[in-house]
Design an enzyme around this catalytic site. Structure first.
Site, PDB file in Angstrom:
ATOM      1  N   ASP A   1     -33.114  14.374 -51.158  1.00  0.00           N
ATOM      2  CA  ASP A   1     -34.089  14.289 -50.072  1.00  0.00           C
ATOM      3  C   ASP A   1     -33.759  15.330 -49.004  1.00  0.00           C
ATOM      4  OD1 ASP A   1     -35.921  13.129 -48.011  1.00  0.00           O
ATOM      5  OD2 ASP A   1     -36.049  11.558 -49.531  1.00  0.00           O
TER       6      ASP A   1
ATOM      7  N   SER B   1     -41.571  12.899 -47.357  1.00  0.00           N
ATOM      8  CA  SER B   1     -41.179  12.069 -48.502  1.00  0.00           C
ATOM      9  C   SER B   1     -42.362  11.410 -49.180  1.00  0.00           C
ATOM     10  CB  SER B   1     -40.236  10.960 -48.040  1.00  0.00           C
ATOM     11  OG  SER B   1     -38.995  11.475 -47.698  1.00  0.00           O
TER      12      SER B   1
ATOM     13  N   ASP C   1     -40.090  14.199 -36.282  1.00  0.00           N
ATOM     14  CA  ASP C   1     -40.980  15.142 -36.979  1.00  0.00           C
ATOM     15  C   ASP C   1     -41.376  16.278 -36.044  1.00  0.00           C
ATOM     16  OD1 ASP C   1     -40.936  13.465 -39.220  1.00  0.00           O
ATOM     17  OD2 ASP C   1     -42.546  12.231 -38.383  1.00  0.00           O
TER      18      ASP C   1
ATOM     19  N   ARG D   1     -49.461   7.013 -42.607  1.00  0.00           N
ATOM     20  CA  ARG D   1     -48.417   6.860 -43.624  1.00  0.00           C
ATOM     21  C   ARG D   1     -47.904   5.421 -43.663  1.00  0.00           C
ATOM     22  NH1 ARG D   1     -43.032  10.581 -44.702  1.00  0.00           N
ATOM     23  NH2 ARG D   1     -41.611   8.851 -45.042  1.00  0.00           N
TER      24      ARG D   1
ATOM     25  N   LYS E   1     -34.245   4.888 -48.488  1.00  0.00           N
ATOM     26  CA  LYS E   1     -35.034   5.743 -49.385  1.00  0.00           C
ATOM     27  C   LYS E   1     -35.449   5.015 -50.657  1.00  0.00           C
ATOM     28  CE  LYS E   1     -34.763   9.644 -46.978  1.00  0.00           C
ATOM     29  NZ  LYS E   1     -35.940  10.316 -46.408  1.00  0.00           N
TER      30      LYS E   1
ATOM     31  N   HIS F   1     -38.494  18.200 -40.869  1.00  0.00           N
ATOM     32  CA  HIS F   1     -38.556  18.893 -42.163  1.00  0.00           C
ATOM     33  C   HIS F   1     -38.966  20.348 -41.943  1.00  0.00           C
ATOM     34  CE1 HIS F   1     -39.634  14.753 -44.068  1.00  0.00           C
ATOM     35  NE2 HIS F   1     -38.406  14.785 -43.593  1.00  0.00           N
TER      36      HIS F   1
END
Ligand SMILES: O=C(O)[C@H](O)COP(=O)(O)O
Ligand SMILES: [Mn+2]
Ligand SMILES: [Mn+2]
Length: 559
Positions: free
Chosen positions: A30, A83, A173, A286, A361, A501
């Site tokens: 990840d 993800s 984020d 999400r 996860k 990310h």
């Protein structure tokens, strides 16, 4: 039956040359992208001998694939991967327009206001309050500020007279510290609504990792802290103004971890607890970090924490978050119909599957992998193992996380020879990368590499095959950069740390003693992305993927 109501033919054609019955380890690192080597690339700085040796196999056994933007169904090429969309693409083998895009389309066309979900909540507008709960940023991973802005406008134009927004600050984020600006923007929008006669205010808030947005039931206290503020109007911190609240609380915590607060009036009374007759919308598209709150809002029988007050509300999600649980039952936008995933096909074709990660996860290699469905397709063919994650810490203090334990479980599953596919997610690069702690992320990457080695060693022992890839970038770049790639500094000269990310491609490597000779990466799919992995894996199990899957990345050449 398929979700379209058509009869699905689950039988996969045999691959013309590749054999069945080889144990295949499918490893997803990840937050592990490929970028130029420098001191802010933690993967480069860390000792990662296993991943380095896989790279030596390029171009036949190692290559890069796309993991962001349109390759994973996001609205634009500026959208970093994440993800959800990453594992959806890996598991489903096709590119679906994802929640972010579906909500954009529904808002632009106005269809969002014509659906059952909006009609259902709007029946409360006459007498009740509309509460909007969600992540306040423009990260585009769980939610987007511009979508909230359009929804506020649209709902008020359609009769909402009293609106309360319950904000969750981001910094994960998006850059840490950006929460203040987002709250200022929202405040000025709400002021405009007030000028037009709508009683609109921020009612409560808190940092996303400490308030509300836990996932996979790792820590219900996180959701409880949010519930107390949002529903009961109770929190340890009280302010009359949300901008002031965030500025003040940031003195002791970063955006992700702000403690819960409520906004009160001049009599110290909370301005927006949720009451009987109110409407509630969770505006994240999400799923993973909204499912727990959705359960607390929707389920009559609920025993995860004492809700104390359970108002009779009309609740809708921005999307339906879990297709199997049908949760929530009402939603504003229909979720992508991710059907006929590779996991479902393979189980129908007799491939026995083991999937494992640690809690934070776990749903990635099960729920997201299977097209946002919880549960097994066939419990006799599958085993999903969750290793409990540490609770109540930020992962920079335990950067090794449970990588070793995941590696051990996968190793044992491989050596047991009970499974044809052993699938894991190794979280370290991502979870520690999100903390912005560079030194800890280096330790994290080393631990992830060691887990990969443990699994590959087991594959060597049973004569199997491995596929090692990642879902999106994170640990390979820890600083914000200008257009020419130079690190950026803030006004006080401090390096701007990137907790989010990236838009970088990710590696994919194949190998192992069971890999038939002549198997190599094709060079005619240069734009290959995560969605091409499913067909590749089906080939390595000895099958040809369905016609509408994205093409395989491999070919078999005579040598
Ligand atoms: O939810 C999170 O932790 C971040 O917003 C995104 O990270 P993930 O997509 O790797 O889960
Ligand atoms: Mn991820
Ligand atoms: Mn992440």
């Amino acid at each position: 039956m398929g979700s379209s109501g058509q009869q699905v033919s689950w039988k996969l054609a045999d691959h013309p040359t590749l054999p069945k019955g080889k144990t295949l380890a499918l490893i997803v690192l990840d937050g592990w992208g490929e970028d130029k080597p420098d001191e802010y690339n933690c993967i480069h700085v860390a000792q990662t001998p296993t991943m380095d040796s896989l790279k030596q196999g390029a171009p036949e056994k190692w290559r890069l694939i796309r993991a962001h933007g349109k390759a994973v169904g996001l609205p634009t090429e500026d959208d970093m991967g994440n993800s959800e969309v990453g594992h959806n693409a890996l598991g489903a083998g096709r590119i679906f327009a994802q929640g972010a895009k579906l909500v954009d389309i529904a808002l632009a066309s106005g269809k969002i206001y014509e659906g059952e979900g909006f009609k259902y909540i709007s029946e409360c507008f006459e007498k009740g309050t509309l509460h909007l709960i969600g992540l306040l940023s423009d990260g585009g991973v769980h939610s987007r500020l511009d979508q909230l802005q359009l929804l506020l406008k649209g709902a008020s134009e359609r009769g909402a007279k009293r609106i309360r927004v319950h904000i969750l600050t981001d910094g994960r984020d998006v850059l840490d510290g950006s929460s203040v600006g987002f709250v200022e923007t929202l405040e000025s929008d709400l002021a405009k609504l007030r000028e037009n006669g709508v009683d609109a205010q921020i009612a409560s808030g808190g940092g996303r990792m400490y308030v509300t947005m836990d996932r996979y039931e790792n820590d219900w206290d996180v959701v409880k802290r949010g519930w107390d503020a949002q529903v009961r109007g109770e929190a340890p911190h009280k302010f009359t103004n949300a901008v002031e609240a965030v500025k003040k609380l940031r003195e002791n915590a970063n955006d992700q971890y702000l403690p819960p607060f409520v906004i009160v009036d001049e009599n110290e009374k909370a301005v927006g607890p949720i009451e009987d007759g109110d409407a509630v919308v969770t505006f994240n598209f999400r799923a993973d970090r909204m499912v727990m709150l959705a359960k607390a809002l929707e389920y009559q029988d609920f025993d995860k924490f004492d809700r104390v007050k359970v108002p009779k509300i009309r609740y809708a999600g921005m999307l339906q978050y879990d297709g199997e649980l049908k949760l929530p039952g009402r939603y504003l936008v229909s979720p992508p119909e991710i059907d006929r995933t590779s996991g479902e096909y393979l189980v129908h074709n007799g491939v026995r599957t083991f999937a494992c990660s640690e809690t934070v996860k776990f749903g990635h290699v099960t729920f997201f992998w299977n097209g946002n469905r919880s549960g097994y397709f066939n419990p006799e063919m599958e085993e999903y193992v969750e290793i409990p994650s540490d609770v109540g810490i930020t992962f920079n203090v335990q950067p090794k996380m449970k990588a070793l334990e995941i590696g051990e479980k996968a190793r044992d599953a491989i050596l047991s020879r009970k499974f044809d596919q052993v699938r894991v997610n190794i979280p370290n690069g991502d979870m520690v990368g999100h903390t912005g702690d560079i030194q800890a992320t280096v330790v994290a990457c080393k631990a992830a590499d060691e887990a990969v080695k443990m699994i590959i060693d087991a594959i060597e022992q049973v004569g199997g095959i491995y596929v090692v890839t990642a879902d999106h970038g994170n640990a390979e770049d820890m600083v914000k950069r200008n257009k020419s790639g130079q690190p950026l500094y803030d006004k006080s000269g401090k390096l701007q740390i990137l907790t989010s990310h990236t838009c970088q491609p990710v590696p994919i490597a194949i190998g192992g003693p069971g890999l038939a000779s002549g198997v190599r990466f094709r060079n005619d799919v240069p734009d290959g992305g995560l969605a091409n992995v499913a067909a590749t894996v089906m080939n390595l199990h000895g099958y040809v993927a369905p016609n509408d899957y994205e093409p395989t990345l491999i070919e078999v050449v005579n040598n």
